[in-house]
Every structure is written in C-alpha cells, then in structure tokens.
Design a protein around this motif. Structure first.
Motif, PDB file in Angstrom:
ATOM      1  N   ALA B  99       0.838  -1.201   0.000  1.00  0.00           N
ATOM      2  CA  ALA B  99       0.000   0.000   0.000  1.00  0.00           C
ATOM      3  C   ALA B  99       0.876   1.256   0.000  1.00  0.00           C
ATOM      4  O   ALA B  99       0.569   2.245  -0.688  1.00  0.00           O
ATOM      5  N   PHE B 100       1.963   1.205   0.767  1.00  0.00           N
ATOM      6  CA  PHE B 100       2.896   2.331   0.775  1.00  0.00           C
ATOM      7  C   PHE B 100       3.463   2.575  -0.622  1.00  0.00           C
ATOM      8  O   PHE B 100       3.489   3.714  -1.116  1.00  0.00           O
ATOM      9  N   LEU B 101       3.906   1.491  -1.273  1.00  0.00           N
ATOM     10  CA  LEU B 101       4.438   1.638  -2.635  1.00  0.00           C
ATOM     11  C   LEU B 101       3.376   2.213  -3.568  1.00  0.00           C
ATOM     12  O   LEU B 101       3.675   3.062  -4.419  1.00  0.00           O
ATOM     13  N   ALA B 102       2.138   1.786  -3.386  1.00  0.00           N
ATOM     14  CA  ALA B 102       1.060   2.295  -4.243  1.00  0.00           C
ATOM     15  C   ALA B 102       0.912   3.814  -4.092  1.00  0.00           C
ATOM     16  O   ALA B 102       0.789   4.530  -5.092  1.00  0.00           O
ATOM     17  N   THR B 103       0.949   4.301  -2.859  1.00  0.00           N
ATOM     18  CA  THR B 103       0.804   5.755  -2.701  1.00  0.00           C
ATOM     19  C   THR B 103       2.013   6.478  -3.285  1.00  0.00           C
ATOM     20  O   THR B 103       1.867   7.547  -3.878  1.00  0.00           O
ATOM     21  N   GLN B 104       3.183   5.882  -3.139  1.00  0.00           N
ATOM     22  CA  GLN B 104       4.367   6.500  -3.732  1.00  0.00           C
ATOM     23  C   GLN B 104       4.219   6.575  -5.249  1.00  0.00           C
ATOM     24  O   GLN B 104       4.584   7.575  -5.872  1.00  0.00           O
ATOM     25  N   VAL B 105       3.711   5.502  -5.828  1.00  0.00           N
ATOM     26  CA  VAL B 105       3.545   5.475  -7.279  1.00  0.00           C
ATOM     27  C   VAL B 105       2.526   6.529  -7.708  1.00  0.00           C
ATOM     28  O   VAL B 105       2.703   7.214  -8.701  1.00  0.00           O
ATOM     29  N   ARG B 106       1.464   6.682  -6.916  1.00  0.00           N
ATOM     30  CA  ARG B 106       0.446   7.620  -7.343  1.00  0.00           C
ATOM     31  C   ARG B 106       0.841   9.073  -7.105  1.00  0.00           C
ATOM     32  O   ARG B 106       0.566   9.946  -7.923  1.00  0.00           O
ATOM     33  N   HIS B 107       1.513   9.329  -5.981  1.00  0.00           N
ATOM     34  CA  HIS B 107       1.624  10.721  -5.561  1.00  0.00           C
ATOM     35  C   HIS B 107       3.015  11.347  -5.684  1.00  0.00           C
ATOM     36  O   HIS B 107       3.166  12.518  -5.360  1.00  0.00           O
ATOM     37  N   THR B 108       3.998  10.604  -6.105  1.00  0.00           N
ATOM     38  CA  THR B 108       5.338  11.191  -6.213  1.00  0.00           C
ATOM     39  C   THR B 108       5.890  11.054  -7.631  1.00  0.00           C
ATOM     40  O   THR B 108       5.261  10.454  -8.496  1.00  0.00           O
ATOM     41  N   ARG B 109       7.063  11.611  -7.824  1.00  0.00           N
ATOM     42  CA  ARG B 109       7.744  11.515  -9.116  1.00  0.00           C
ATOM     43  C   ARG B 109       8.563  10.232  -9.236  1.00  0.00           C
ATOM     44  O   ARG B 109       9.271  10.042 -10.244  1.00  0.00           O
ATOM     45  N   PHE B 110       8.495   9.419  -8.200  1.00  0.00           N
ATOM     46  CA  PHE B 110       9.255   8.171  -8.192  1.00  0.00           C
ATOM     47  C   PHE B 110       9.059   7.353  -9.479  1.00  0.00           C
ATOM     48  O   PHE B 110      10.053   6.915 -10.082  1.00  0.00           O
ATOM     49  N   PRO B 111       7.851   7.166  -9.953  1.00  0.00           N
ATOM     50  CA  PRO B 111       7.673   6.362 -11.170  1.00  0.00           C
ATOM     51  C   PRO B 111       8.411   6.936 -12.369  1.00  0.00           C
ATOM     52  O   PRO B 111       9.074   6.206 -13.109  1.00  0.00           O
ATOM     53  N   GLU B 112       8.310   8.234 -12.545  1.00  0.00           N
ATOM     54  CA  GLU B 112       9.002   8.855 -13.672  1.00  0.00           C
ATOM     55  C   GLU B 112      10.514   8.643 -13.568  1.00  0.00           C
ATOM     56  O   GLU B 112      11.184   8.377 -14.564  1.00  0.00           O
ATOM     57  N   LEU B 113      11.013   8.754 -12.364  1.00  0.00           N
ATOM     58  CA  LEU B 113      12.447   8.580 -12.166  1.00  0.00           C
ATOM     59  C   LEU B 113      12.876   7.170 -12.538  1.00  0.00           C
ATOM     60  O   LEU B 113      13.891   6.968 -13.223  1.00  0.00           O
ATOM     61  N   ILE B 114      12.092   6.188 -12.119  1.00  0.00           N
ATOM     62  CA  ILE B 114      12.413   4.809 -12.454  1.00  0.00           C
ATOM     63  C   ILE B 114      12.368   4.613 -13.959  1.00  0.00           C
ATOM     64  O   ILE B 114      13.252   3.988 -14.547  1.00  0.00           O
ATOM     65  N   LYS B 115      11.347   5.171 -14.588  1.00  0.00           N
ATOM     66  CA  LYS B 115      11.238   5.029 -16.031  1.00  0.00           C
ATOM     67  C   LYS B 115      12.468   5.611 -16.715  1.00  0.00           C
ATOM     68  O   LYS B 115      12.987   5.048 -17.673  1.00  0.00           O
ATOM     69  N   ILE B 116      12.919   6.749 -16.218  1.00  0.00           N
ATOM     70  CA  ILE B 116      14.079   7.391 -16.819  1.00  0.00           C
ATOM     71  C   ILE B 116      15.333   6.555 -16.618  1.00  0.00           C
ATOM     72  O   ILE B 116      16.133   6.390 -17.539  1.00  0.00           O
ATOM     73  N   VAL B 117      15.483   5.991 -15.440  1.00  0.00           N
ATOM     74  CA  VAL B 117      16.640   5.134 -15.200  1.00  0.00           C
ATOM     75  C   VAL B 117      16.628   3.958 -16.168  1.00  0.00           C
ATOM     76  O   VAL B 117      17.641   3.610 -16.780  1.00  0.00           O
ATOM     77  N   ILE B 118      15.462   3.353 -16.320  1.00  0.00           N
ATOM     78  CA  ILE B 118      15.340   2.232 -17.257  1.00  0.00           C
ATOM     79  C   ILE B 118      15.710   2.672 -18.667  1.00  0.00           C
ATOM     80  O   ILE B 118      16.469   2.017 -19.367  1.00  0.00           O
ATOM     81  N   ALA B 119      15.186   3.822 -19.063  1.00  0.00           N
ATOM     82  CA  ALA B 119      15.411   4.282 -20.428  1.00  0.00           C
ATOM     83  C   ALA B 119      16.873   4.648 -20.686  1.00  0.00           C
ATOM     84  O   ALA B 119      17.392   4.429 -21.763  1.00  0.00           O
ATOM     85  N   GLU B 120      17.540   5.187 -19.664  1.00  0.00           N
ATOM     86  CA  GLU B 120      18.866   5.756 -19.888  1.00  0.00           C
ATOM     87  C   GLU B 120      20.009   4.850 -19.454  1.00  0.00           C
ATOM     88  O   GLU B 120      21.177   5.209 -19.623  1.00  0.00           O
ATOM     89  N   SER B 121      19.681   3.700 -18.877  1.00  0.00           N
ATOM     90  CA  SER B 121      20.762   2.926 -18.267  1.00  0.00           C
ATOM     91  C   SER B 121      21.758   2.393 -19.285  1.00  0.00           C
ATOM     92  O   SER B 121      22.895   2.104 -18.941  1.00  0.00           O
ATOM     93  N   ARG B 122      21.333   2.272 -20.532  1.00  0.00           N
ATOM     94  CA  ARG B 122      22.311   1.825 -21.509  1.00  0.00           C
ATOM     95  C   ARG B 122      23.248   2.968 -21.891  1.00  0.00           C
ATOM     96  O   ARG B 122      24.462   2.784 -21.988  1.00  0.00           O
ATOM     97  N   ALA B 123      22.707   4.142 -22.055  1.00  0.00           N
ATOM     98  CA  ALA B 123      23.537   5.292 -22.404  1.00  0.00           C
ATOM     99  C   ALA B 123      24.361   5.778 -21.200  1.00  0.00           C
ATOM    100  O   ALA B 123      25.438   6.328 -21.373  1.00  0.00           O
ATOM    101  N   HIS B 124      23.841   5.561 -19.982  1.00  0.00           N
ATOM    102  CA  HIS B 124      24.532   6.026 -18.777  1.00  0.00           C
ATOM    103  C   HIS B 124      24.578   4.904 -17.755  1.00  0.00           C
ATOM    104  O   HIS B 124      23.830   4.922 -16.773  1.00  0.00           O
ATOM    105  N   PRO B 125      25.481   3.960 -17.950  1.00  0.00           N
ATOM    106  CA  PRO B 125      25.502   2.780 -17.073  1.00  0.00           C
ATOM    107  C   PRO B 125      25.749   3.141 -15.611  1.00  0.00           C
ATOM    108  O   PRO B 125      25.291   2.416 -14.721  1.00  0.00           O
ATOM    109  N   ASP B 126      26.415   4.241 -15.362  1.00  0.00           N
ATOM    110  CA  ASP B 126      26.676   4.593 -13.969  1.00  0.00           C
ATOM    111  C   ASP B 126      25.394   4.978 -13.239  1.00  0.00           C
ATOM    112  O   ASP B 126      25.278   4.751 -12.028  1.00  0.00           O
ATOM    113  N   VAL B 127      24.432   5.519 -13.973  1.00  0.00           N
ATOM    114  CA  VAL B 127      23.130   5.805 -13.361  1.00  0.00           C
ATOM    115  C   VAL B 127      22.431   4.496 -13.000  1.00  0.00           C
ATOM    116  O   VAL B 127      21.911   4.342 -11.890  1.00  0.00           O
TER     117      VAL B 127
END
Lengths: 209, 209
Positions: B99-127
DNA sequence: GTTGTTACTGACTGGTTAGTCATAATGGCA
DNA sequence: TGCCATTATGACTAACCAGTCAGTAACAAC
C-alpha cells in the motif's frame, strides 16, 4: 546471407532487403539501444548504404514500428492460439502461458524490444501507440478472458479480472526489465523459468476458490 | 522560493541553488524525459543561466544521479523503517508495504524517475549502477528478509525467498510503467491502490501455509 | 548496343545541444 | 572607497547524425 530472391546476382536484391535491414536494426537496437544506433550502422550491417535504407523505410522510427509489428504481433498470435485451442480447466493453461512467456523472454529479442518501446515512447508516441494497440490491447483482454473463464467454472474466486490479468503479467515485466537493464550492468542473472513457475504456483493458489 | 540562506538578497544564493536546480530538473525530466530536456531549460526554470548550473553540477548525468540518490534513497529508508519497526505476523506488513508503494507510485515523481533510469541505463551505465546499489540491492534483501521471517514463523510455506521478493514487487513495476508510459498515450488509468490491494490479497493467499 | 527503369551511393546540409571560457556583476570587508 | 573572492553569464565551439539529392551502376528488353 546470399541472394535467394527473384532477381539475379550482384548487389541488387530488392526482395530480400527489407528483412535484412530489419534483422540488422533489431540486433543493433538490442545491443546499443534505439537512439545510440545510427542509421549508418544499420545500413552497414545490412550491407548497403544509409541512403539505401531510406528506399525501404521512411524513417528511423519506421524500423522500430516494423519490428514491433513483426515480433510482438507474432507472440500475441501464438499466445492467442494457445489460449483458444485449450479445453478444460484453465489453471494449467495459466501455467502454460507463463512458461511460454518465460521462454520468449529468455530466448528472443522480445525483451529488448519492449525495453526500447518503454524508453522511446515519450519521444515517439506513435511507437507506444502501436505497442498499445498490437500487444497490450490484444494481450490483456486475452488474459482477462482466461480469468473470467476460471471464475465462471468455479476454479477461481471472484477477483477483479482486469486487475488479475495485470497481476499475471506484472512479474514477467520485471523479468524483462531485469534482463535488459540490470543484468547488463552486473546484476546476477535471474532464472526466468523458475521464476515464472513459482509465479504460476503462487498466483494460482492465490486466486483459486 | 525566496532566499532563506546565509547570504543576503539579490541573485546570489549559493546555498539554495542545488536544490532549486534539482527541483527544476525533476519536473522537466518527468515532463519531457531525460534526453529531451535541455540544460538551458533546467537553468531557465531554476532561474539562472546554463553555465550557472555547471557551477553546481558537473554533468547532465550528475543531475540524474543526485535525483536518484535523493528520491529513491529516501523511499528505501522509509520502507526499511516500516519493516524494522514492525512486530508480529508479517502478512499485514506485506500488505502495508504494498500500500505504501502504491501511494508513492500515485503521488510522487518516483515512477518517472524509475522510467528514466530504465530508459537511460544503456547510455549512462553509472546511473543504472547507482540505482542498482541504492534501490535494488537495498530493497530486494529487505523484502527477501520479510519472506524469510514469514517462512520461519510458519506463516508462509517454503517458497524461494529471492524469487518471492521479486514476485512481490513485479506488479508494482507494471503499475509504474503503465502510469508513465501508457497512460500518457491514452491507455485508461489504473486504480493503483485497488491493484496493490488485490495483489497483496492474492500474493498472501498464494504463499501462506 | 541503345534505351528505360530500378537499385543504389557519396557527399552534403541543417538543426541540435552539451559543455567551455573570457568576462562581468555582486557583496563582504578593511 | 576600493579590493578581492565568489557567483554568475552571453557567446561560442565542437561534435553528432537524421534525412536528402544529384548522380551512377546494373539489369532487362528489344
């Protein structure tokens, strides 16, 4: 590799070109990602010049769209075949589907393609749209129907089918991200078949009546 | 917004700058993605010039790394707090965490950040590496320990804890991708709290002895 | 062989943007 | 008031690469 097409020898192979180009593109996209792959690279690996690629594909994006159509569409068709051919209790069918997805994740480029769609969908919304239409909106109802069948037959308790369908494939998405994002940077490998089997086990226990 | 720092008024606010810049970067990354965000944009939204940003951050990548550290690290710390403070049977704890994770997903920028890490991890492996160290390698053992506790206490049957921990968060990853990738291109919204609740329900039934 | 058509290419352009640098403003302080 | 360290900036560069285009090579037909 060599010419199998209608036209004779030399370097003129219009029939074979598109699939050669797509094969090259798929390899490179999987290796380096979409943005980092230059059209010159694709052309070189396919054995022609960059300008030549543009005779067969309008865009860089067109390559990605064609790949989504080809790979993802094929997978969904197979899954649909498995589901529709099946008779009797659906529990083993759920396990079969998950095992099928596991082998696809391990042995094909499907995971890389999904990762690329995820990564590029903001820059190329039409690719995301195509994936939504081709895969998500085909696959989810399929799985949802499966859950419904189980509920109707009394095998499953009355869970929400739409949510349950997503819960069924959620773990497979994690496997995909794990393989394509974290394994390449040093995370220990995930035994995808074992993971899918345990998922099937827990999930089925969790929804049976 | 206004100056709260040691130095007086005007446009010289070295103490406040880094967090202002990070706030601007987070907004823009979430709106437009990492690659599509120009350093000029970040600078403009933070209220200084591009060159000014480089006084505080070495790189564009350094912005992303700082954000991962800040947001993701904070979330993990909270989750660890919840887990370690808890006494008694672990089943309700699993539900609480989800339930805590659900509220984080709904109410914070955490999801976007994860998506960006996924998208950029090949170009920026250190991230990707930083995320692996900060989030994955912190979070997974935490959840794995939870499963172990349940098995030890007889609440859960003897599932593989490493796999079960991944199965526990897999559906939340789907929710993240759904929200950040497919909802923006027209997919219907997912009721994340209901989804997490049904997941907790099915998952706990699936692993209890 | 000449002609028409299709397949193909090298070289170029135009737009984009991370990161730099010489220079300037600012404010504390003697 | 004038000095100096700190904080800031406008203008620049260097690299990158998708997509284009004028022109060339290969083949088929007659």
């Amino acid at each position: 590799m060599t010419n199998q097409s209608v036209t004779t020898g030399g370097s003129r192979r219009p029939q074979a070109r598109p699939s050669e180009i797509l094969a090259a593109a798929l390899e490179l996209f999987a290796e380096k990602g979409f943005s980092a792959t230059r059209m010159d690279d694709v052309a070189a690996r396919a054995g022609l010049s960059k300008a030549g690629v543009y005779l067969y594909f309008k865009d860089k994006t067109a390559l990605l769209k064609a790949l989504v159509n080809e790979l993802a569409g094929a997978n969904i068709a197979v899954a649909r075949g498995i589901v529709e051919a099946h008779q009797g209790p659906v529990s083993p069918l759920v396990a079969t589907i998950l095992a099928f997805l596991a082998t696809q994740v391990r042995h094909t480029r499907f995971p890389e393609l999904i990762k690329i769609v995820i990564a590029e969908s903001r820059a190329h919304p039409d690719v995301g749209q195509l994936y939504l239409d081709t895969v998500i909106n085909q696959g989810l109802p399929l799985f949802e129907g499966l859950i419904r069948r189980g509920i109707a037959s009394g095998e499953f308790r009355a869970v929400d089918p739409a949510l349950a369908a997503r819960l069924m494939i959620g773990p497979m998405l994690l496997a995909i991200i794990w393989k394509t994002v974290f394994e390449p940077i040093g995370a220990e490998a995930l035994d995808i078949e074992a993971y899918a089997a345990q998922h099937a086990d827990i999930f089925l226990r969790g929804i049976r009546s």
